[in-house]
Design an enzyme around this catalytic site. Structure first.
Site, PDB file in Angstrom:
ATOM      1  N   ASN A 149       0.788  -1.313   0.037  1.00  0.00           N
ATOM      2  CA  ASN A 149       0.081   0.048  -0.052  1.00  0.00           C
ATOM      3  C   ASN A 149       0.916   1.276  -0.299  1.00  0.00           C
ATOM      4  O   ASN A 149       0.371   2.158  -0.528  1.00  0.00           O
ATOM      5  CB  ASN A 149      -1.068  -0.035   0.913  1.00  0.00           C
ATOM      6  N   GLY A 225       2.877  -5.740   7.228  1.00  0.00           N
ATOM      7  CA  GLY A 225       2.032  -6.363   6.425  1.00  0.00           C
ATOM      8  C   GLY A 225       0.845  -6.666   7.497  1.00  0.00           C
ATOM      9  O   GLY A 225       0.409  -6.330   8.400  1.00  0.00           O
ATOM     10  N   GLU A 245       4.731  -4.390  12.088  1.00  0.00           N
ATOM     11  CA  GLU A 245       3.902  -3.269  11.791  1.00  0.00           C
ATOM     12  C   GLU A 245       2.820  -3.857  11.052  1.00  0.00           C
ATOM     13  O   GLU A 245       2.790  -4.201   9.941  1.00  0.00           O
ATOM     14  CB  GLU A 245       4.501  -2.172  10.980  1.00  0.00           C
ATOM     15  N   LEU A 246       1.553  -4.104  11.879  1.00  0.00           N
ATOM     16  CA  LEU A 246       0.585  -5.020  11.199  1.00  0.00           C
ATOM     17  C   LEU A 246      -0.726  -4.239  11.314  1.00  0.00           C
ATOM     18  O   LEU A 246      -0.899  -2.807  11.186  1.00  0.00           O
ATOM     19  CB  LEU A 246       0.342  -6.163  12.204  1.00  0.00           C
ATOM     20  N   CYS A 279      -3.109   1.460   6.724  1.00  0.00           N
ATOM     21  CA  CYS A 279      -3.246   0.624   8.029  1.00  0.00           C
ATOM     22  C   CYS A 279      -4.060   1.262   9.142  1.00  0.00           C
ATOM     23  O   CYS A 279      -4.566   0.642  10.037  1.00  0.00           O
ATOM     24  CB  CYS A 279      -1.927   0.167   8.405  1.00  0.00           C
TER      25      CYS A 279
HETATM   26  P1  NAP Z   1       0.833  -9.015   3.250  1.00  0.00           P
HETATM   27  O1  NAP Z   1      -0.317  -9.827   2.305  1.00  0.00           O
HETATM   28  O2  NAP Z   1       0.779  -9.788   4.752  1.00  0.00           O
HETATM   29  O3  NAP Z   1       2.333  -9.099   2.447  1.00  0.00           O
HETATM   30  C1  NAP Z   1       3.153  -8.251   2.985  1.00  0.00           C
HETATM   31  C2  NAP Z   1       4.497  -8.793   2.490  1.00  0.00           C
HETATM   32  O4  NAP Z   1       4.626 -10.059   3.277  1.00  0.00           O
HETATM   33  C3  NAP Z   1       4.475  -8.999   1.141  1.00  0.00           C
HETATM   34  O5  NAP Z   1       5.686  -8.682   0.759  1.00  0.00           O
HETATM   35  C4  NAP Z   1       4.186 -10.478   0.940  1.00  0.00           C
HETATM   36  O6  NAP Z   1       4.867 -11.062  -0.204  1.00  0.00           O
HETATM   37  C5  NAP Z   1       4.876 -10.912   2.005  1.00  0.00           C
HETATM   38  N1  NAP Z   1       4.603 -12.399   2.544  1.00  0.00           N
HETATM   39  C6  NAP Z   1       3.555 -13.082   2.185  1.00  0.00           C
HETATM   40  N2  NAP Z   1       3.521 -14.205   2.677  1.00  0.00           N
HETATM   41  C7  NAP Z   1       4.897 -14.412   3.562  1.00  0.00           C
HETATM   42  C8  NAP Z   1       5.443 -15.457   3.904  1.00  0.00           C
HETATM   43  N3  NAP Z   1       4.717 -16.689   4.197  1.00  0.00           N
HETATM   44  N4  NAP Z   1       6.587 -15.030   4.553  1.00  0.00           N
HETATM   45  C9  NAP Z   1       7.158 -13.959   4.759  1.00  0.00           C
HETATM   46  N5  NAP Z   1       6.684 -12.940   3.854  1.00  0.00           N
HETATM   47  C10 NAP Z   1       5.325 -13.263   3.000  1.00  0.00           C
HETATM   48  O7  NAP Z   1       0.244  -7.660   3.394  1.00  0.00           O
HETATM   49  P2  NAP Z   1      -0.273  -6.622   2.037  1.00  0.00           P
HETATM   50  O8  NAP Z   1      -1.635  -7.211   1.426  1.00  0.00           O
HETATM   51  O9  NAP Z   1       0.876  -6.503   1.143  1.00  0.00           O
HETATM   52  O10 NAP Z   1      -0.800  -5.385   2.917  1.00  0.00           O
HETATM   53  C11 NAP Z   1      -1.569  -5.087   3.667  1.00  0.00           C
HETATM   54  C12 NAP Z   1      -1.632  -5.124   5.091  1.00  0.00           C
HETATM   55  O11 NAP Z   1      -0.320  -4.558   5.491  1.00  0.00           O
HETATM   56  C13 NAP Z   1      -2.767  -4.543   6.000  1.00  0.00           C
HETATM   57  O12 NAP Z   1      -2.968  -5.563   6.979  1.00  0.00           O
HETATM   58  C14 NAP Z   1      -2.067  -3.440   6.535  1.00  0.00           C
HETATM   59  O13 NAP Z   1      -2.719  -2.852   7.696  1.00  0.00           O
HETATM   60  C15 NAP Z   1      -0.986  -3.733   6.871  1.00  0.00           C
HETATM   61  N6  NAP Z   1      -0.112  -2.757   6.905  1.00  0.00           N
HETATM   62  C16 NAP Z   1       0.466  -2.043   8.144  1.00  0.00           C
HETATM   63  C17 NAP Z   1       1.212  -0.802   8.448  1.00  0.00           C
HETATM   64  C18 NAP Z   1       1.856  -0.505   9.435  1.00  0.00           C
HETATM   65  O14 NAP Z   1       2.717   0.359   9.619  1.00  0.00           O
HETATM   66  N7  NAP Z   1       1.198  -0.990  10.843  1.00  0.00           N
HETATM   67  C19 NAP Z   1       1.578  -0.237   7.199  1.00  0.00           C
HETATM   68  C20 NAP Z   1       0.948  -0.580   5.918  1.00  0.00           C
HETATM   69  C21 NAP Z   1       0.227  -1.999   5.882  1.00  0.00           C
HETATM   70  P3  NAP Z   1       3.931 -11.021  -1.587  1.00  0.00           P
HETATM   71  O15 NAP Z   1       3.430  -9.966  -1.884  1.00  0.00           O
HETATM   72  O16 NAP Z   1       4.671 -11.783  -2.340  1.00  0.00           O
HETATM   73  O17 NAP Z   1       2.683 -12.151  -1.060  1.00  0.00           O
END
Ligand code: NAP
Length: 471
Positions: A149, A225, A245-246, A279
């Site tokens: 994002n 993520g 950071e979730l 997020c």
């Molecule tokens: P995501 O699906 O959890 O993916 C995040 C990253 O993790 C991607 O690079 C993804 O790779 C990787 N990943 C996936 N499976 C993995 C595994 N088994 N082991 C290690 N890495 C793995 O999240 P998203 O959909 O990209 O982002 C949205 C989420 O991020 C939301 O929940 C949001 O709230 C959170 N977020 C939190 C913050 C904060 O600061 N707290 C800021 C921004 C976003 P692939 O893309 O290749 O699957």
């Protein structure tokens, strides 16, 4: 584009297609890495960590500072890339590029400030002649895993402090949005970063995530993520430092003495930016009975008039969601809530990945739109009878990343700050507000550890204690 591992830009036969979420058009491809690519990147980073640990803080400052300058020079190209791969409007993308350059600038400063503490050891019984101090040393290899994002700024929030702290970095950007991260790597190299110090591996997290996170040569994982993936990483990481950071389902509480114009302004800004895929987006609004109807009436025409469309067109105020499947999920959850008794005020439907800005009322905590992280452009309004009930509703969540309250009463505001279980609290604004220098991170299932370069650099380094035994 190629990925950058072991000091070289490289291709692979197997690739991932990067698409424009609005048009569905393939804009580029990147290599699909395997576990052996991960191994090669980490092997190279072992030497990179030695080079970075030996590099004086001033030199790290110069590289990061120059990176920030070059990002500004290449802002238009970076913004167009960001907008095309992620779906945010060009205006939002330019704003992200500017913030990203600031994050690098702030990180550069931290490279000069890594200090320790003099320890008054003679305060301990029988310690005469002992003197001590602490010093901070790099972790070694930092693995940075980032979401889709904010594909540039969240990468900067990891790479910047990691390099400032004298580490080598193995970066794994989100598969939907790897292009801006790869362009950032080129800028870092152009700014003088030794190629040994950085790798950027593109590939499915499900396929290569374990190889990164279980490797004992990696000493620190910084992950942003979803809660599910974050928790999985924590389970397999072993004895490494981790920052998580979730996600969240951030609330905005409106008390009767609120400035209503500001409430409307803050809701629009904090619920629909980046198509609600932030997020800390306002997902839940908890409005006290007395002003509930007037808040909804004031919001309805403003939400209805938001222009959703092609993110690359100037007229669009909101772009598409990252994938059509995510827009379909948001639409389903809204329909489910309506089926359970919620009232649709506006929006609620979609065209492919473009979800209409949506407002629903009569929401309840057993509806997914309230309970789970929605991560889309919809706000669910709930009623509360009192401040006590509003705080109870805010805290009735497994998440705790950010929360906002509107009130002009200092006692209510301070009560909110004390009693709400959230890492960030905003008084008289929505939960979605951040400037990159502040400490930022969640409580409960929203994670642990803080970002913001001054704080992240502490997480990216280890403390050593040195004791001098004088005679
Ligand atoms: P995501 O699906 O959890 O993916 C995040 C990253 O993790 C991607 O690079 C993804 O790779 C990787 N990943 C996936 N499976 C993995 C595994 N088994 N082991 C290690 N890495 C793995 O999240 P998203 O959909 O990209 O982002 C949205 C989420 O991020 C939301 O929940 C949001 O709230 C959170 N977020 C939190 C913050 C904060 O600061 N707290 C800021 C921004 C976003 P692939 O893309 O290749 O699957």
């Amino acid at each position: 584009m190629q990925f950058f591992i072991a000091g070289q830009w490289q291709s692979r036969d197997s690739v991932i297609e990067v698409t424009n979420p609005y048009s569905g058009e393939v804009i580029d491809t990147v290599p699909k890495a395997t576990a052996s690519d991960v191994d090669a990147a980490i092997e190279f980073a072992v030497r990179g960590a030695e080079v970075m640990a030996a590099m004086p803080g001033y030199d790290r400052f110069v590289i990061l500072r120059k990176t920030a300058d070059m990002m500004r020079q290449r802002a238009d190209d970076l913004a167009r890339t960001l907008s095309s791969e992620e779906g945010k409007t060009l205006r939002e993308a330019l704003f992200e590029v500017d913030r990203s350059a600031q994050t690098m600038e702030l990180s550069a400063e931290e490279a000069k400030r890594l200090g320790g503490e003099y320890l008054p050891l003679d305060g301990g019984k029988g310690t005469q002649g002992k003197m001590g101090f602490t010093m901070r040393v790099p972790c070694g290899i930092v693995a940075a895993i980032t979401p889709f994002n904010f594909p540039l700024n969240l990468v900067c929030h990891k790479i910047g402090p990691a390099l400032a702290g004298g580490n080598a970095v193995v970066l794994k950007p989100a598969s939907d949005t790897p292009l801006s991260a790869l362009k950032l790597v080129q800028i870092l190299l152009d700014a003088g970063l030794p190629p040994l110090a950085i790798s950027c591996i593109t590939g499915s997290g499900a396929a290569i995530g374990d190889a990164i996170c279980t490797d004992r040569r990696v000493r620190k994982i910084s992950f942003t993520g979803s809660q599910e993936i974050g928790e999985r990483i924590c389970r397999i990481a072993g004895l490494k430092k981790v920052t998580m950071e979730l996600g969240s389902n951030s609330p905005l509480v409106v008390l009767p003495d609120a400035d209503m114009d500001k409430v409307v302004q803050a809701t629009l800004a904090s619920a629909f930016s980046n198509a609600g895929q932030v997020c800390i987006s306002t997902q839940r609004m908890i409005v006290l009975d007395r002003v509930h109807d007037s808040v909804v009436e004031a919001l309805k025409p403003k939400v209805e008039s938001l222009v959703a469309g092609d993110q690359l067109h100037d007229a669009s105020q909101m772009g598409p969601m990252i994938r059509e499947s995510d827009a379909a999920r948001v639409e389903d959850w809204v329909q489910e809530a309506v089926g359970m008794g919620a009232k649709l005020v506006c929006g609620g439907s979609r065209n492919k990945a473009l979800m209409q800005p949506t407002l629903i009322t009569n929401a309840r905590s057993d509806m997914k739109v309230v309970r789970e992280e929605l991560f889309g452009p919809a706000v669910a309004v709930q009623r509360a009878e009192s401040v006590t009930e509003a705080i109870r509703m805010v805290n009735d969540s497994r998440y705790g990343l950010s929360a906002g309250v509107f009130t002009r009463d200092i006692d209510s505001a301070m009560r909110f700050a004390r009693e709400v279980h959230s890492g960030n609290i905003h008084i008289n604004w929505g939960p979605m507000w951040r400037t990159d220098l502040m400490p930022y991170g969640g409580l409960k299932d929203s994670g642990h550890g803080k970002e913001g370069p001054k704080y992240a650099v502490q997480e990216m380094t280890e403390m050593k204690t040195v004791v001098i035994h004088t005679s």
